[in-house]
Write a protein that holds these residues in place. Sequence first.
Motif, PDB file in Angstrom:
ATOM      1  N   THR A 245      -7.653   7.294  -7.576  1.00  0.00           N
ATOM      2  CA  THR A 245      -6.971   8.491  -8.050  1.00  0.00           C
ATOM      3  C   THR A 245      -7.986   9.608  -8.215  1.00  0.00           C
ATOM      4  OG1 THR A 245      -5.262   7.230  -9.214  1.00  0.00           O
ATOM      5  CG2 THR A 245      -5.603   9.475  -9.934  1.00  0.00           C
TER       6      THR A 245
ATOM      7  N   VAL B  57       3.237  -0.874  -6.113  1.00  0.00           N
ATOM      8  CA  VAL B  57       2.856  -1.496  -7.379  1.00  0.00           C
ATOM      9  C   VAL B  57       4.049  -2.227  -7.992  1.00  0.00           C
ATOM     10  CG1 VAL B  57       2.199  -1.006  -9.774  1.00  0.00           C
ATOM     11  CG2 VAL B  57       0.943   0.054  -7.889  1.00  0.00           C
TER      12      VAL B  57
ATOM     13  N   TYR C 185      -8.961   6.459  -0.157  1.00  0.00           N
ATOM     14  CA  TYR C 185      -7.812   5.572   0.012  1.00  0.00           C
ATOM     15  C   TYR C 185      -8.079   4.592   1.150  1.00  0.00           C
ATOM     16  CZ  TYR C 185      -3.198   4.156   1.705  1.00  0.00           C
ATOM     17  OH  TYR C 185      -2.111   3.447   2.169  1.00  0.00           O
TER      18      TYR C 185
ATOM     19  N   GLY D 281       2.850   4.618  -3.317  1.00  0.00           N
ATOM     20  CA  GLY D 281       1.929   3.748  -4.029  1.00  0.00           C
ATOM     21  C   GLY D 281       2.580   3.140  -5.255  1.00  0.00           C
TER      22      GLY D 281
ATOM     23  N   TYR E 100     -10.012  -0.029 -10.794  1.00  0.00           N
ATOM     24  CA  TYR E 100      -9.605   1.377 -10.784  1.00  0.00           C
ATOM     25  C   TYR E 100     -10.799   2.271 -10.445  1.00  0.00           C
ATOM     26  CZ  TYR E 100      -8.205   5.922 -12.726  1.00  0.00           C
ATOM     27  OH  TYR E 100      -7.954   7.242 -12.903  1.00  0.00           O
TER      28      TYR E 100
ATOM     29  N   VAL F 132      -3.597   1.076  -3.352  1.00  0.00           N
ATOM     30  CA  VAL F 132      -2.789   2.285  -3.412  1.00  0.00           C
ATOM     31  C   VAL F 132      -3.634   3.462  -3.883  1.00  0.00           C
ATOM     32  CG1 VAL F 132      -0.649   1.018  -3.845  1.00  0.00           C
ATOM     33  CG2 VAL F 132      -2.020   1.808  -5.776  1.00  0.00           C
ATOM     34  N   SER F 133      -3.125   4.643  -3.590  1.00  0.00           N
ATOM     35  CA  SER F 133      -3.788   5.875  -3.988  1.00  0.00           C
ATOM     36  C   SER F 133      -2.829   6.722  -4.807  1.00  0.00           C
ATOM     37  CB  SER F 133      -4.252   6.641  -2.744  1.00  0.00           C
ATOM     38  OG  SER F 133      -4.866   7.865  -3.085  1.00  0.00           O
TER      39      SER F 133
ATOM     40  N   SER G 254       0.821  -1.204   0.000  1.00  0.00           N
ATOM     41  CA  SER G 254       0.000   0.000   0.000  1.00  0.00           C
ATOM     42  C   SER G 254       0.855   1.255   0.000  1.00  0.00           C
ATOM     43  CB  SER G 254      -0.949  -0.024   1.215  1.00  0.00           C
ATOM     44  OG  SER G 254      -1.903   1.007   1.119  1.00  0.00           O
TER      45      SER G 254
ATOM     46  N   SER H 200      -2.333   6.461 -13.574  1.00  0.00           N
ATOM     47  CA  SER H 200      -3.321   5.443 -13.214  1.00  0.00           C
ATOM     48  C   SER H 200      -4.107   4.918 -14.401  1.00  0.00           C
ATOM     49  CB  SER H 200      -4.280   6.009 -12.164  1.00  0.00           C
ATOM     50  OG  SER H 200      -3.597   6.348 -10.977  1.00  0.00           O
TER      51      SER H 200
ATOM     52  N   VAL I 206      -6.824   0.682  -7.162  1.00  0.00           N
ATOM     53  CA  VAL I 206      -6.161   1.974  -7.298  1.00  0.00           C
ATOM     54  C   VAL I 206      -7.224   3.058  -7.234  1.00  0.00           C
ATOM     55  CG1 VAL I 206      -4.850   3.487  -8.842  1.00  0.00           C
ATOM     56  CG2 VAL I 206      -4.280   1.053  -8.700  1.00  0.00           C
TER      57      VAL I 206
ATOM     58  N   PRO J  84      -0.945   6.590  -7.434  1.00  0.00           N
ATOM     59  CA  PRO J  84       0.428   6.081  -7.504  1.00  0.00           C
ATOM     60  C   PRO J  84       1.262   6.787  -8.571  1.00  0.00           C
ATOM     61  CG  PRO J  84      -1.067   4.571  -8.605  1.00  0.00           C
ATOM     62  CD  PRO J  84      -1.918   5.605  -7.925  1.00  0.00           C
TER      63      PRO J  84
END
Length: 704
Positions: free
Chosen positions: A579, A304, A640, A300, A611, A320-321, A294, A592, A577, A323
Motif C-alpha cells: 500500500t 482478501v 505490486y 484486492g 505488510y 494484493v495492492s 490477487s 491496510s 499486502v 486493497p
Amino acid sequence: MNRFLQGSLLAASVIASTLTVADEVRPPFNQRPAFLLGEVSQHYYDGITDDLLTAGLGASGLASPTPPGFVEPLQPGPQELRRLAIYNNYRALVDTVPGGGYGVFFGPQVGGSGSGLIPGHEYVAYMTVPGSEVSVTVMAQVPDSFDPRRPCMVTAPSSGSRGIYGAIGTAGEWGLKKGCAVVYTDKGTGTGAHNLASNAAQRIDGTLSQADEPVLFRAGLNDPARADFNAAWPDRFAWKHAHSRANPEADWGRHVLQSVEFGFYVLNRRFGRELGNNQTLMTINPRNTLVIASSVSNGGGASVRAAELDERGLIDGVAVSEPNVNPRPDSGFTIRQGDGPVISGHSRSLLDYTTALALYQGCANQAPGIRDIAPLNGVFNPPAVGANICSALASRGLVSGVGTDEQAAAALRILNEDFAIQPEQNLLAPVHFGLSVAQSIAMTYANAYGRTGVDDRLCGLSLAATDALGAVTPLDPVREAALFATSNGIPPTAGVNLVYDAAAGQPTLLAASTSPGTGLPDHGFEALLCLRALAAGQDPQTGEPLQGEAADLAQRIAAGIDAVRASGNLRGKPAVVVTGRADAILPINHTSRPYFGLNRRVEGEASGLYYYEVLNAQHLDVLNGFPGIAERYIPLHHYYFQALDLMYDHLRHGTALPPSQVVRTVPRGSLTTPLAAANLPAIAATPATADLIEFADNQVRIPD
C-alpha cells in the motif's frame, strides 16, 4: 514443508473427506458449475492480429494517446468494444507516460517477448451467487504458455467498479506473462448502464440491446413504473453497482471463489483426460495447481475476502495492492506511526470516511499550505466554490473560524485528526475531489449498502448526461454505444454524471449546483450533507439520531456495511499486502494498517500476512503522468508486481517472504528525469531495523 504443499495437502484432505464410498473408487469428473447462467463463449486470439493482454495493440498501442476507433461508431462490434475496453482499463491503472517506468519496470513487453502480445483462449459467461438473481460476469484467460504439468492460476477481480477487463493491466498482465490462467470477475459491478428512456442496456459483449434478453443490468422497473419515472425525471440512467438492490460487495469474496471454480472447469475442458461417455477426468485441480488470489483496490479487497471464505483450499496464497478492505472494528489494538499520535479510531468503513471527504474536502482544498501547492487544485477546484462550501459548513456549525482560511484549516484538521486521514494524503485529496471521486463513491455505495433502486433517488441524486451549463440532456448516442468500453462503472464516467435533482432552479450537475438552502453554488452541499447523515446514522449538526424513514434507511445502510466487513482470518494462508502511504482514496488507517493488526489479533503467531508500506506512492498511478504529481510519486504498480513475484517464489520454491516493512523510495523530482532503479529500492529480504513494521503490545507500529 512450504505452504503451497501444505495447501495442496489440505485441499486433498478436504476433498477426500467429502467423497462418498462410490466417489472413492471413481475419480472426480469435470462438471459445469451450477452457478453458471447460459452459454460460455470462447474465443482464440493468435497473438499476431489480436491477443489476450493488449487486444492486438501491443505495448506501443496501449501507450498511444490515440484510442482505437470503431468502423461504425453507432454500432461498434464486440471485438472493437473489447479492444477499446482493454485499452481504457489498462491505461486507467498504469502510468504509460514516458519516464514513469512503463516499458522499463513494467508493461506488456517487460519480461515478455516482442511487443507483449500473448496468444491464448478466452472464456466468458454469466454467473450468480446463491440467493441472488443479479448476474455477474466471469472470465478465464488461458495463455498458450500455460503448462498443464505445472499449472498455476491468478485471480483478477476488477478494481473499482470496473467491468470484466478491469484488472487486465494488473493481475492480468502478471499472470499471463507468467504462463498462468487468469480468472476475472466484475464482482457484480461493471458498466451495467440502463438507459431508462430507451430501455437500452449492454449485453455481455458490450453491444446495446433493447430486447428482453440477458444483459449486464436493467433496473427492476416494469414498463408502467419506468414510464412514470421517465415522465418525472427524463433522460436518467440506472447503474448496476448503485441500483441493483443487491449490495454486490457482500458477495465479492464468493464471486472470486466462483471464478476459481470456473477456471478449473475451463482448464479441464481443454486439458482434462477424456474418458468417453462425455466424461472428463479433472486432472487440473486444487491439489496440483498453484492459485494466487490477487488484484488491486476493490479487486484486492475481494481477493482478501475470498481467502477468508475459502473453506475448500482453493487458494494457496494472497498478493494484493491497496486493497479496499473494511476490517471488523477491534478496539483492542491501536496504530502508531513513529512518535505520532496513537490512533484508536481506526477501521472506519469506506462509506464513513468517504462521506466525510465528500463533505469537508471541498473546503479543505482552500486551507493555507494546501491551496497553492496541491497539484491541479486550481484547475479542478475553483476557490469561490471552496469558499462557499466553507461558508455552508460554518453556517451548520460543522467548522469553526472566521473567513475561508480559518474554516478551511478547520475542515482539514477534522479530516486529519477526527478521521485519522494521514497528512501524506493531503496533497492528492484535492484532485480527487475535483474528479468527484469521494462524491461518486459516497453516492454509489450508500445506494448499494441500503439496497435502494434508481427510483429512490437517494439524497436527491440521479445519473444523467449534462450540458455545458450543467442541465440534464440525453446522452450522445455515439458515447452510449461505447459505454461498455469507456465507463469505469461508477459515474461520473463516460459522459454520465452525478445530478442533484433538488438543486436550486433545476436538476443540475452536482459540481455546478446551487443548494436551495444556501442559495450559493456550493457543489451540492446539502446532498453531500444528506449522504454523510445516512452514513453516520445521525444529524451531522446536532449529533441526534435520525428519525423516521431516514433512520430506517440508515439502519439498512449500516447492515449493508456490516455485511462487507472483513474478519481478519486468512486461515493461515501466506499473504502480502502493498500500500502507498499517500493513498488519498482508501486511507491506510482504515484499510491496510488495521487489517494487518486485526489479522495479528485473530491469527496470532499462525499469521502468514506481511505488510509493505511504500513511501511516495498513492492510489492511482495514472495520475503520475501529470505535472506536479509525476515529480512527487513513484508507481506502486512496480511494487505490486514485486509482491506477486515474492508470493510465487514462496509458494513454488519455498523462498521466505520478507518481513513487514516500510519501503523508502526516492521521487524523480523532475519531469525530465526518468525513473531509475535508484528510485525504486526492492522490498528487502532483511530490512533495516528502523524500517520494520511490527505488531507488539496490541499496537501496529509503523516507522516514519
